[in-house]
Scaffold this active site. Structure first.
Site, PDB file in Angstrom:
ATOM      1  N   THR A   1      48.104 142.873  51.308  1.00  0.00           N
ATOM      2  CA  THR A   1      47.697 144.016  50.484  1.00  0.00           C
ATOM      3  C   THR A   1      47.356 145.131  51.457  1.00  0.00           C
ATOM      4  OG1 THR A   1      46.894 142.658  48.652  1.00  0.00           O
ATOM      5  CG2 THR A   1      46.005 144.882  48.829  1.00  0.00           C
TER       6      THR A   1
ATOM      7  N   LYS B   1      49.965 146.791  43.091  1.00  0.00           N
ATOM      8  CA  LYS B   1      48.783 145.982  43.411  1.00  0.00           C
ATOM      9  C   LYS B   1      47.515 146.819  43.257  1.00  0.00           C
ATOM     10  CE  LYS B   1      46.234 142.547  44.895  1.00  0.00           C
ATOM     11  NZ  LYS B   1      46.427 141.801  46.143  1.00  0.00           N
TER      12      LYS B   1
ATOM     13  N   LYS C   1      38.037 146.282  50.596  1.00  0.00           N
ATOM     14  CA  LYS C   1      39.190 146.762  51.363  1.00  0.00           C
ATOM     15  C   LYS C   1      40.257 147.288  50.417  1.00  0.00           C
ATOM     16  CE  LYS C   1      42.884 144.798  52.237  1.00  0.00           C
ATOM     17  NZ  LYS C   1      44.014 143.880  52.537  1.00  0.00           N
TER      18      LYS C   1
END
Length: 294
Positions: free
Chosen positions: A104, A179, A247
């Protein structure tokens, strides 16, 4: 889990963390020849001892002879470190081979590396996953992809070894953007679930019974089904860590600044997760948002 048998291929997998290790294991179980690389070499050796295959000392050497190179590392900088440079995977890959990034990361780095791949005659697919550690272990991840259709068609049947859905959503960067949408939706959903449970407990309700009832109606969600009762029990030592979510939300908010999207709830929940980190919950599951409300 694979839809149909796939002919064995020479593959590489870079990054053997809680996601990458099981994913690479599923590729071995599917009959592929897998060469692995991990920054901590002992972890790669332990993986080989468990699954077979072989370990390589650099990403470049792992990638040599591989039709597809998979990676699942920590962030943009980690990704660049295993892809670029003299010892990077691109330096070892043959023209026409495919690099699949399950990290990611940012859409920006996906576009950057796709361009670098094209310059070398390689293909790059950004392919972040959803489903967490359990999804990786059980081989039921959802994979969101960006890139060229031909490269996607080459990697899709192989990636089905650890996935239940692998979908092309657009050009380079589209997988990472999808995502981000996923994480935006989850952040506010978990906060709503936390508030509902905390409210119900203050009201003196049997919240496990309440969750059983409302979970059969419009409030139902994966988070409610899989995290609701552990939230009631104050259990968070598992799952998708708060540090990882922060994050991811950092990537979301940075992209929103770039594209002009307004994300007030996401920005607020990101700060709530900062509160959880300050409480010592950096490795707690994301459902630990409820700790702020108790």
């Amino acid at each position: 889990m694979s839809e149909a048998p796939v002919a064995p291929q020479a593959l590489a997998f870079l990054g053997l963390g809680v996601m990458g290790g099981p994913m690479a294991g599923h590729l071995r179980k599917a009959g592929h020849a897998v060469t692995v690389y991990n920054r901590t070499a002992s972890k790669a050796q332990a993986w080989v001892a468990e699954h077979g295959g072989q370990a390589a000392p650099t990403p470049r050497e792992a990638a040599q002879g591989a039709a597809i190179v998979f990676a699942c590392v920590g962030n943009d900088d980690d990704l660049r470190s295993v892809v670029l440079g003299e010892d990077g995977a691109f330096a070892g890959m043959a023209p026409g081979s495919v690099f699949v990034d399950h990290t990611t990361a940012s859409a920006e780095v996906a576009r950057e590396l796709a361009q670098a791949a094209r310059a070398r005659g390689l293909w790059f697919v950004d392919a972040p996953v959803s489903g967490g550690q359990a999804g990786a272990v059980n081989g039921v991840l959802t994979v969101m992809c960006g890139g060229e259709a031909s490269a996607f068609e080459a990697m899709r049947p192989v990636a089905m070894a650890y996935s239940r859905a692998v979908t092309l959503l657009g050009p380079s960067g589209a997988g990472q953007l999808a995502k981000m949408v996923n994480q935006i939706c989850i952040a506010s959903l978990v906060q709503g679930l936390a508030e509902g449970i905390a409210f119900g407990q203050k009201a003196g309700l049997d919240m496990k019974a309440v969750l059983d009832v409302i979970g059969k109606g419009a409030a139902q969600s994966w988070q409610m089904d899989n995290r609701g009762k552990t939230m009631v029990d104050d259990q968070f030592e598992f799952g998708f860590a708060v540090d990882w979510m922060r994050k991811d939300l950092g990537l979301v908010l940075e992209e929103a600044r770039r594209n002009g999207a307004t994300l007030p709830a996401t920005a607020m929940v990101d700060q709530f997760y900062a509160d959880v980190q300050a409480m010592g919950g950096r490795r707690w599951d994301t459902s630990s948002l409820i700790k702020r409300l108790r």
